[in-house]
Design a protein around this motif. Structure first.
Motif: not given
Length: 663
Positions: A19, A229, A232, A236
């Motif tokens: 990220f 979050k 992210q 990923e």
């Protein structure tokens, strides 16, 4: 080595996409406005999920199986054994009341059931009693009777009817007939619990594509933090499919190989002696890989402990075995590689690079233990100051400062002290030499130097004088004083083979050269270099010290015997009277050549004065320059002039020259 190290480091790197934004809870968003690049679910926080799991665990139900045949069996046994326990002397009315009381006790005990064993469950825990897998009744665990509670229940009923004097009889009766009828169904309870846990939702809504997630300058907290979050995590994991894996791997390989290539190019251009030595290059790459490996393991375990890893060991080790410039360059390359692994990479890299610079600037003479402790203290202080500055910049105040992080920096400093035993281990594994080993070799009580003092006392005294001159000269121009001192102590050990053929060891006035030809004498003199190398290798002296033995005469001529032979034979070959070489190829070996020649020749000075000493030093060193003895050494004319001044001053002190006062 380059390819192998690249593969190993890339293997340790995360294989998912990274990220591209760095953010922390409670800190401002530093980048531009961020919009959702795709649809994604908002994941619940770890705290929320943990709270839901705990709630389910607290409210979970315990399942027990009941055996319905037990109660009927107990009633029959009670009917049969009551009369045998209680005597006929009891009145009929009292006997009837006792019998009824016993029946009530059985009913009370088996209202919910008697447990087969003691269980350590919360007394308020909900319990479901199953009869052939069918729910029969619900209660709390506190209502189930354990074996230890039976006596108390009997006493309670007997007190109620004033029959306490019959307690012993009832206890004896029930002890024989009471049986447990409840057993804990662990498997069913676990399945029911897992079923409830599986119903937990890990998401709390979704975000549509192109939705504004956060604006520049906004504080990352609450719902915005959860969205970031979630993005992210999604970025990923799911975005990077198997089709992207090879491309990501290739990109990481490019970055790692580029960083290591810069290190190789640096070695090739500025440290060619290291570049051409496979052992030294292996040593450098091994240490870089080791730091990446340790940091990766710590990050995978718990990333908050990354500051415990003593990265500053790296520049310390490289400075001990090579030099400060190589140590700092390798340290920076390593920190850049670690930036792809650690969270908050900018903050981490800034702290580690600053700490590395401080390490290089503060650590000097590592063989002195106090210096290492002082330097580690300074490094730890720099960590704390830099971290404090970053924290205040991000938070705007120091009120919520996490003092535990300072403890991590202190632990990192303590771990850095491990560099001393690590240097010793590396010396044995890779055959390298540090200042610590040089300090041990400089001990004149070592076996080899004691042998030199016994066999060739004049040579030993000469070596001590040369060592003092060379050390002072090295300090003057910033060369490695410890290395040149050790080299000076051992440079003439070859004279132990034929000590009497060297003037400093001739105490009887008899010169054995009088019985030899000039060529034979010159051969014995020049052979002390070869003999010295052989003795050094037998005694396992490091190559860095052996270099001084090889080069301290360079390719110079044994001038006395050469001129003596030339007086007899005009066609004499100069090569027959020359040392085998090579010429000095470093500042330290060049210093030794100058100091050795000046010290040896100074013994011939008669009635020395300041003028004589000045001319004497100038003539000897200028002659070496004219012969090209320093062409391979990285020493400048300015440094040579500084060395001349040191030698002149030292010789003046040796001969106790004083100014002449008028009578």
């Amino acid at each position: 080595m380059f390819i192998s190290t690249t593969i190993l480091i890339v293997y340790l790197f995360p294989k998912s996409g990274k990220f591209k934004y760095n953010f922390e809870r409670g800190k401002p968003w530093q980048s531009e406005n961020l919009y959702a690049p795709f649809n994604f679910a908002i994941k619940k926080s770890e705290e929320e999920i943990s709270a839901e799991k705990n709630k389910i665990l607290e409210q979970s139900v315990l399942y027990f199986n009941i055996d319905n045949t037990v109660r009927k069996k107990i009633n029959n046994l009670y009917d049969n054994q009551f009369k045998s326990v209680f005597s006929d002397s009891i009145s009929k009315v009292e006997s009837t009341l006792l019998f009824t009381t016993g029946k009530n006790i059985i009913s009370e005990l088996y209202k919910y059931g008697v447990l087969s064993e003691d269980y350590e469950f919360d007394k308020n825990k909900a319990v479901v009693i199953l009869d052939n897998r069918v729910k029969k009744q619900t209660t709390s665990f506190d209502n189930l009777i354990t074996q230890n509670e039976i006596s108390a229940h009997i006493s309670k009923h007997l007190v109620k009817h004033n029959f306490l004097n019959y307690k012993t009889d009832f206890v004896a009766l029930f002890f024989d007939i009471i049986e447990p009828n409840l057993s804990y169904d662990k498997a069913f309870t676990e399945r029911a619990l897992q079923s409830e846990l599986s119903k937990i939702s890990y998401a709390r809504g979704s975000v549509e594509k192109e939705t504004l997630l956060i604006s520049k300058g906004e504080v990352v907290e609450g719902d915005k933090f959860l969205k970031l979050k979630s993005l992210q995590s999604e970025y990923e994991s799911q975005v990077w499919s198997d089709a992207n894996y090879n491309l990501i791997l290739f990109a990481y390989t490019l970055l790692v190989s580029l960083a290591l290539l810069m290190l190789l190019l640096f070695l090739r251009k500025y440290r060619s002696d290291v570049f051409e030595n496979n052992t030294k290059v292996t040593f450098i790459f091994f240490n870089i890989f080791l730091m990446v490996l340790i940091t990766t393991l710590v990050v995978n375990y718990n990333s908050q402990y990354i500051y415990v890893v003593p990265i500053c060991i790296l520049p310390l080790i490289f400075k001990a075995f090579f030099d400060a410039r190589l140590g700092l360059f390798a340290h920076v390359i390593t920190v850049l590689l670690l930036g792809s692994i650690v969270p908050n990479s900018y903050e981490y890299m800034f702290l580690q690079i600053i700490a590395g610079i401080v390490t290089i600037l503060t650590v000097s003479e590592l063989y002195k233990r106090a210096n290492l402790f002082i330097s580690v203290g300074q490094i730890t202080l720099i960590y704390i100051i830099a971290y404090f500055a970053f924290f205040v910049i991000h938070e705007g105040s120091a009120e919520s400062l996490n003092w535990e992080t300072f403890l991590l920096f202190i632990l990192c400093g303590l771990a850095t002290l491990f560099v001393q035993p690590l240097i010793y281990a590396y010396e044995k594994l890779f055959g390298l030499v540090s200042d610590v080993s040089l300090l041990e070799l400089s001990d004149t009580n070592s076996k080899l130097l004691k042998e030199l003092a016994n066999v060739s006392p004049g040579t030993f005294h000469h070596s001590l004088n040369v060592a003092n001159l060379a050390e002072a000269s090295a300090n003057e121009i910033g060369a490695n004083a410890m290395l040149v001192r050790v080299g000076a102590l051992y440079h003439d050990i070859g004279k132990m083979v034929n000590p009497n053929y060297f003037t400093e060891n001739q105490s009887t006035g008899i010169n054995p050269h009088d019985e030899l030809t000039s060529k034979e004498s010159a051969e014995i003199i020049t052979d002390h270099v070869i003999n010295g190398i052989e003795i050094a290798r037998k005694n396992n002296l490091p190559d860095r010290v052996i270099d001084f033995i090889r080069t301290h005469h360079g390719t110079s001529v044994v001038y006395y015997f050469y001129m003596k032979e030339k007086g007899i034979n005009a066609n004499v070959e100069k090569a027959d009277f020359s040392y085998p070489g090579p010429k000095p190829f470093s500042k330290e070996t060049a210093i030794l050549m100058m100091c050795d020649s000046v010290e040896a020749a100074s013994k011939s000075l008669k009635n020395p004065t300041s003028t004589k000493i000045n001319d004497f030093v100038e003539n000897i060193i200028n002659k070496q320059i004219d012969e090209g003895q320093f062409l391979n050494a990285n020493i400048t004319f300015k440094e040579i002039e500084s060395i001349k001044k040191v030698l002149k001053r030292k010789l003046a002190n040796i001969y106790h020259l004083r100014i002449e006062y008028p009578e």
